[in-house]
Design a protein around this motif. Structure first.
Motif, PDB file in Angstrom:
ATOM      1  N   GLY A 252      60.840  17.680  55.640  1.00  0.00           N
ATOM      2  CA  GLY A 252      59.385  17.638  55.732  1.00  0.00           C
ATOM      3  C   GLY A 252      58.900  16.799  56.891  1.00  0.00           C
ATOM      4  O   GLY A 252      57.925  17.166  57.571  1.00  0.00           O
ATOM      5  N   VAL A 253      59.554  15.673  57.155  1.00  0.00           N
ATOM      6  CA  VAL A 253      59.152  14.814  58.272  1.00  0.00           C
ATOM      7  C   VAL A 253      59.346  15.532  59.600  1.00  0.00           C
ATOM      8  O   VAL A 253      58.462  15.526  60.478  1.00  0.00           O
ATOM      9  N   ILE A 254      60.490  16.164  59.787  1.00  0.00           N
ATOM     10  CA  ILE A 254      60.769  16.861  61.046  1.00  0.00           C
ATOM     11  C   ILE A 254      59.779  17.992  61.266  1.00  0.00           C
ATOM     12  O   ILE A 254      59.275  18.193  62.375  1.00  0.00           O
ATOM     13  N   ALA A 255      59.472  18.740  60.217  1.00  0.00           N
ATOM     14  CA  ALA A 255      58.535  19.860  60.354  1.00  0.00           C
ATOM     15  C   ALA A 255      57.122  19.403  60.675  1.00  0.00           C
ATOM     16  O   ALA A 255      56.351  20.124  61.319  1.00  0.00           O
ATOM     17  N   SER A 256      56.763  18.197  60.243  1.00  0.00           N
ATOM     18  CA  SER A 256      55.386  17.722  60.429  1.00  0.00           C
ATOM     19  C   SER A 256      55.193  16.912  61.700  1.00  0.00           C
ATOM     20  O   SER A 256      54.048  16.631  62.072  1.00  0.00           O
ATOM     21  N   LEU A 257      56.249  16.529  62.389  1.00  0.00           N
ATOM     22  CA  LEU A 257      56.120  15.688  63.585  1.00  0.00           C
ATOM     23  C   LEU A 257      55.233  16.309  64.668  1.00  0.00           C
ATOM     24  O   LEU A 257      54.348  15.629  65.205  1.00  0.00           O
ATOM     25  N   PRO A 258      55.416  17.581  65.043  1.00  0.00           N
ATOM     26  CA  PRO A 258      54.530  18.160  66.069  1.00  0.00           C
ATOM     27  C   PRO A 258      53.067  18.187  65.646  1.00  0.00           C
ATOM     28  O   PRO A 258      52.178  17.998  66.484  1.00  0.00           O
ATOM     29  N   VAL A 259      52.810  18.404  64.369  1.00  0.00           N
ATOM     30  CA  VAL A 259      51.435  18.434  63.879  1.00  0.00           C
ATOM     31  C   VAL A 259      50.790  17.057  64.009  1.00  0.00           C
ATOM     32  O   VAL A 259      49.653  16.917  64.469  1.00  0.00           O
ATOM     33  N   VAL A 260      51.518  16.019  63.616  1.00  0.00           N
ATOM     34  CA  VAL A 260      51.008  14.654  63.720  1.00  0.00           C
ATOM     35  C   VAL A 260      50.756  14.287  65.172  1.00  0.00           C
ATOM     36  O   VAL A 260      49.720  13.705  65.518  1.00  0.00           O
ATOM     37  N   ALA A 261      51.708  14.625  66.044  1.00  0.00           N
ATOM     38  CA  ALA A 261      51.547  14.320  67.470  1.00  0.00           C
ATOM     39  C   ALA A 261      50.332  15.038  68.050  1.00  0.00           C
ATOM     40  O   ALA A 261      49.594  14.480  68.868  1.00  0.00           O
ATOM     41  N   LEU A 262      50.118  16.274  67.620  1.00  0.00           N
ATOM     42  CA  LEU A 262      48.972  17.043  68.107  1.00  0.00           C
ATOM     43  C   LEU A 262      47.654  16.367  67.739  1.00  0.00           C
ATOM     44  O   LEU A 262      46.747  16.250  68.574  1.00  0.00           O
ATOM     45  N   PHE A 263      47.543  15.903  66.513  1.00  0.00           N
ATOM     46  CA  PHE A 263      46.321  15.237  66.088  1.00  0.00           C
ATOM     47  C   PHE A 263      46.111  13.921  66.834  1.00  0.00           C
ATOM     48  O   PHE A 263      44.995  13.594  67.236  1.00  0.00           O
ATOM     49  N   LEU A 264      47.175  13.163  67.019  1.00  0.00           N
ATOM     50  CA  LEU A 264      47.046  11.872  67.689  1.00  0.00           C
ATOM     51  C   LEU A 264      46.607  12.032  69.134  1.00  0.00           C
ATOM     52  O   LEU A 264      45.854  11.211  69.675  1.00  0.00           O
ATOM     53  N   ILE A 265      47.064  13.085  69.788  1.00  0.00           N
ATOM     54  CA  ILE A 265      46.759  13.279  71.208  1.00  0.00           C
ATOM     55  C   ILE A 265      45.373  13.879  71.406  1.00  0.00           C
ATOM     56  O   ILE A 265      44.619  13.466  72.292  1.00  0.00           O
ATOM     57  N   PHE A 266      45.006  14.855  70.573  1.00  0.00           N
ATOM     58  CA  PHE A 266      43.791  15.634  70.829  1.00  0.00           C
ATOM     59  C   PHE A 266      42.679  15.397  69.810  1.00  0.00           C
ATOM     60  O   PHE A 266      41.727  16.169  69.767  1.00  0.00           O
ATOM     61  N   GLN A 267      42.762  14.346  69.011  1.00  0.00           N
ATOM     62  CA  GLN A 267      41.751  14.151  67.984  1.00  0.00           C
ATOM     63  C   GLN A 267      40.362  13.916  68.572  1.00  0.00           C
ATOM     64  O   GLN A 267      39.348  14.278  67.976  1.00  0.00           O
ATOM     65  N   ARG A 268      40.287  13.342  69.772  1.00  0.00           N
ATOM     66  CA  ARG A 268      38.969  13.069  70.368  1.00  0.00           C
ATOM     67  C   ARG A 268      38.222  14.358  70.668  1.00  0.00           C
ATOM     68  O   ARG A 268      36.995  14.394  70.632  1.00  0.00           O
ATOM     69  N   TYR A 269      38.946  15.439  70.972  1.00  0.00           N
ATOM     70  CA  TYR A 269      38.287  16.712  71.239  1.00  0.00           C
ATOM     71  C   TYR A 269      37.685  17.286  69.962  1.00  0.00           C
ATOM     72  O   TYR A 269      36.613  17.895  69.988  1.00  0.00           O
TER      73      TYR A 269
END
Length: 281
Positions: A252-269
């Motif tokens: 579950g952690v490995i599958a969710s890593l790209p999703v978490v990274a996406l939110f952290l990088i682009f949350q301001r948009y």
């Protein structure tokens, strides 16, 4: 006065931090369990602070999972499908949204109603005809077979329509006075203004594509064409036969890593797009 204001801010931050921590507890628990030995987890999952602190700490669950020969292939498949779907949805949503919001053509209202009716149709309702069609075309077990059925996203068109409608027409009129045609206005004027809405559509689409399980389960029958969600699910399809709870949580952690990274990088948009939408309302 400043001391009183600082105390109020501290109290406010504390009140906000408490529900945020409660919301994060399942995620923290999953990460903690993934870092503990399976032999220990077979006896208890709350050995230290309800299991939130991993002790003893081990990386064996991750190493064993990554040692599986096809995990990197599944990651690549998910990345190709998610990026391909995101680009395709952006192209279709922006062009269709601009056409519905700014252009006049025959059958515009009828076509818009048909597009938005897609929001009411559950995706499972079209699986059988899609499967039959793709079987005849020989598109199963392929990247484009996973991407193409997901390009028609009515919510993306709706978001772009609402954004383009909120842009004042004075911007277009000024561009036309300068000699710009419809395509130049769309490409050089409207698209730069629509970046917040486009980022929102892109993020939602990427998340949907990355987490999609049903259609890959139907279309991808060979393990080398599995996406990461389908592949990891196949490894842990039977918990009783799995290596242990730690391995399941590591998946579950490995599958969710790209999703978490996406939110952290682009949350301001996303925040900016929500702010723009709220100001229009």
């Amino acid at each position: 006065m400043k001391t009183m204001e600082n105390r109020r801010l501290a109290l406010l931050y504390t009140m906000l931090a408490l529900p945020a921590f409660i919301w994060l507890v399942p995620t923290l628990w999953m990460v903690s369990l993934s870092l503990q030995p399976n032999a220990l987890l077979a006896r208890t999952t709350s050995n230290t602070f309800w299991g939130l602190i991993p002790y003893p700490l081990t990386l064996d669950n991750y190493l064993n999972l990554l040692a599986h020969g096809q995990v990197h292939v599944w990651f690549f498949n998910s990345l190709v499908v998610a990026l391909g779907m995101t680009i395709g949805v952006l192209v279709l949503s922006t062009t269709a949204g601009y056409a519905f919001a700014r252009l006049n053509f025959v059958g515009k209202k009828t076509l818009l109603v048909l597009v938005l009716l897609g929001l009411m149709i559950p995706e499972q309702a079209v699986f059988i005809p899609l499967y039959t069609l793709f079987s005849e075309l020989g598109w199963h077990n392929s990247h484009h077979g996973l991407i193409i059925p997901r390009l028609a996203v009515p919510i993306g068109v709706f978001i772009m329509i609402q954004f383009f409608r909120g842009v004042t027409r004075d911007v277009e009129e000024a561009a036309r006075i300068d000699g710009a045609n419809t395509f130049q206005i769309f490409w050089h004027v409207m698209l730069p203004l629509a970046r917040p809405a486009m980022m929102t559509v892109a993020i939602l689409t990427f998340l949907y594509a990355w987490n999609d399980y049903l259609w890959p389960l139907v279309s991808a029958q060979r393990t080398e064409h599995f996406t990461i969600t389908l592949g990891l699910a196949s490894l842990q399809s039977n918990f009783a036969q799995s290596e242990g709870l730690g391995s399941v949580m590591a998946s579950g952690v490995i599958a969710s890593l790209p999703v978490v990274a996406l939110f952290l990088i682009f949350q301001r948009y996303v925040v900016r797009a929500v702010a723009v939408g709220g100001s229009k309302g």
